[in-house]
Design an enzyme around this catalytic site. Structure first.
Site, short mmCIF file in Angstrom:
data_model
loop_
_atom_site.label_atom_id
_atom_site.label_comp_id
_atom_site.label_asym_id
_atom_site.label_seq_id
_atom_site.Cartn_x
_atom_site.Cartn_y
_atom_site.Cartn_z
N ASP A 45 43.23 37.82 35.53
CA ASP A 45 42.43 38.44 34.46
C ASP A 45 41.97 39.84 34.89
O ASP A 45 41.30 40.54 34.11
CB ASP A 45 41.29 37.53 34.00
CG ASP A 45 40.28 37.23 35.09
OD1 ASP A 45 40.49 37.66 36.25
OD2 ASP A 45 39.26 36.56 34.79
N SER A 46 42.36 40.26 36.10
CA SER A 46 42.16 41.66 36.49
C SER A 46 42.92 42.58 35.54
O SER A 46 42.74 43.80 35.58
CB SER A 46 42.63 41.89 37.93
OG SER A 46 43.95 41.40 38.11
N LYS A 113 44.08 29.03 37.59
CA LYS A 113 43.00 29.38 38.55
C LYS A 113 41.68 29.39 37.79
O LYS A 113 41.60 29.95 36.69
CB LYS A 113 43.29 30.73 39.21
CG LYS A 113 42.20 31.17 40.18
CD LYS A 113 42.68 32.22 41.18
CE LYS A 113 42.76 33.63 40.66
NZ LYS A 113 41.50 34.18 40.15
N GLU A 115 37.48 30.10 38.25
CA GLU A 115 36.40 30.66 39.06
C GLU A 115 35.19 29.73 39.06
O GLU A 115 34.87 29.13 38.03
CB GLU A 115 35.97 32.03 38.51
CG GLU A 115 37.01 33.11 38.72
CD GLU A 115 36.50 34.50 38.33
OE1 GLU A 115 35.29 34.69 38.13
OE2 GLU A 115 37.35 35.39 38.21
N GLU A 182 37.37 35.26 47.70
CA GLU A 182 37.33 36.71 47.49
C GLU A 182 36.06 37.30 48.11
O GLU A 182 34.95 36.81 47.86
CB GLU A 182 37.36 37.01 45.97
CG GLU A 182 37.32 38.50 45.66
CD GLU A 182 37.67 38.84 44.22
OE1 GLU A 182 38.04 37.93 43.45
OE2 GLU A 182 37.56 40.03 43.88
O1 KIV Z 1 42.41 38.44 38.46
C1 KIV Z 1 42.74 38.72 39.62
O2 KIV Z 1 43.49 39.64 39.89
C2 KIV Z 1 42.22 37.89 40.71
C3 KIV Z 1 42.37 38.45 42.09
C4 KIV Z 1 41.31 39.43 42.36
C5 KIV Z 1 42.42 37.39 43.09
O3 KIV Z 1 41.65 36.88 40.47
#
Ligand code: KIV
Length: 264
Positions: A45-46, A113, A115, A182
């Site tokens: 989600d970056s 993934k 969080e 992280e």
């Molecule tokens: O969204 C992302 O790119 C991430 C990385 C920072 C691990 O979760």
């Protein structure tokens, strides 16, 4: 061509062979990355920051993640695809998380993934018991940026370090298949890696994690402003993108990245 599966990655972990992860958001880069030997493509989600120009990841939607997962899956023949569940799509209930995760899996993700620490244990248990592999993401969790008060090191004092260590064990027990850390001190990440029996993926968490991840644009030197401590610009010593990515893969596998200048 042999596909990289969870079993492939587990075998690497058991053989103490580091695996490599980079973020990826489109088909072309999916092909370039896996041709250079990247094992896991993280549809992160970056994308909120690097593609959409936002200052946080909070506005990224499930539709965004589904679309980009599909793009990455189309460009990929071999790599393992992990996709972030975006903010607001998994916190309400395990049932809603499952429903939303199914859309990402249907789009081509092999793992999602999530969080969050121990509070996510019930959701992780619900998903993994129903056939959806999960990577738990602890330490700096950018979706909680307003609560954390900034992009800063986590687990730097005794109390928060203990909490992170406990979270790791709880999430593993809940069924998490992998654990991403992280921005945590390298010593703590090493201790956590040694205390669990699942692979750990580090970003700003030192060299002793089972695997490493970076945001693609960062490691290609495409960032505005100051470079984060944990980032290495692999384009600086490369003639082209393919070479930069190959060098990242080689450096991670050899335990040469990250080094002390990239850790906390
Ligand atoms: O969204 C992302 O790119 C991430 C990385 C920072 C691990 O979760």
């Amino acid at each position: 061509m042999m596909k990289t599966t969870q079993s492939t990655l587990l075998k690497m972990y058991e053989n103490s062979e580091k695996f490599t992860v980079l973020t990826c958001y489109d088909a072309l880069f999916a092909t370039i990355l896996e041709d250079a030997g990247v094992d896991v493509l993280l549809v992160g989600d970056s994308m909120g920051n690097v593609l959409h120009g936002e200052s946080t990841t909070l506005s990224v939607t499930l539709a965004d993640m589904t679309y980009h997962t599909r793009c990455v899956a189309r460009g990929s023949n071999k790599a393992f695809i992990m996709t972030d569940m975006p903010f607001g799509t998994f916190q309400v209930s395990p049932e809603l998380a499952f429903k939303n995760a199914c859309k990402l899996i249907a789009a081509g993700a092999h793992m999602v993934k999530i969080e969050g620490g121990h509070i996510m244990a019930e959701t992780i248990k619900f998903l993994t018991q129903r056939g959806i592999p999960v990577c738990a993401h602890i330490g700096l969790t950018p979706q909680s940026i307003h609560q954390l008060g900034g992009y800063k090191l986590q687990g730097a004092d005794t109390i928060t370090a203990k909490q992170l260590s406990q979270d790791a064990k709880i999430l593993e027990k809940a069924g998490a298949n992998m654990l991403l850390m992280e921005m945590v001190p390298a010593k703590l990440a090493k201790k956590i890696t040694q205390s669990v029996s699942i692979p750990t993926i580090g970003i700003g968490a030192g060299v002793d994690c089972s695997a490493q991840v970076l945001v693609l644009h960062d490691m290609l030197g495409l960032y505005q402003g100051k470079k984060a401590r944990f980032v290495k610009d692999f384009m600086a010593d490369a003639n082209n993108i393919q070479e930069a990515i190959t060098n990242y893969v080689l450096a991670v596998k050899a335990g040469q990245f990250p080094n002390q200048e990239h850790e906390f």
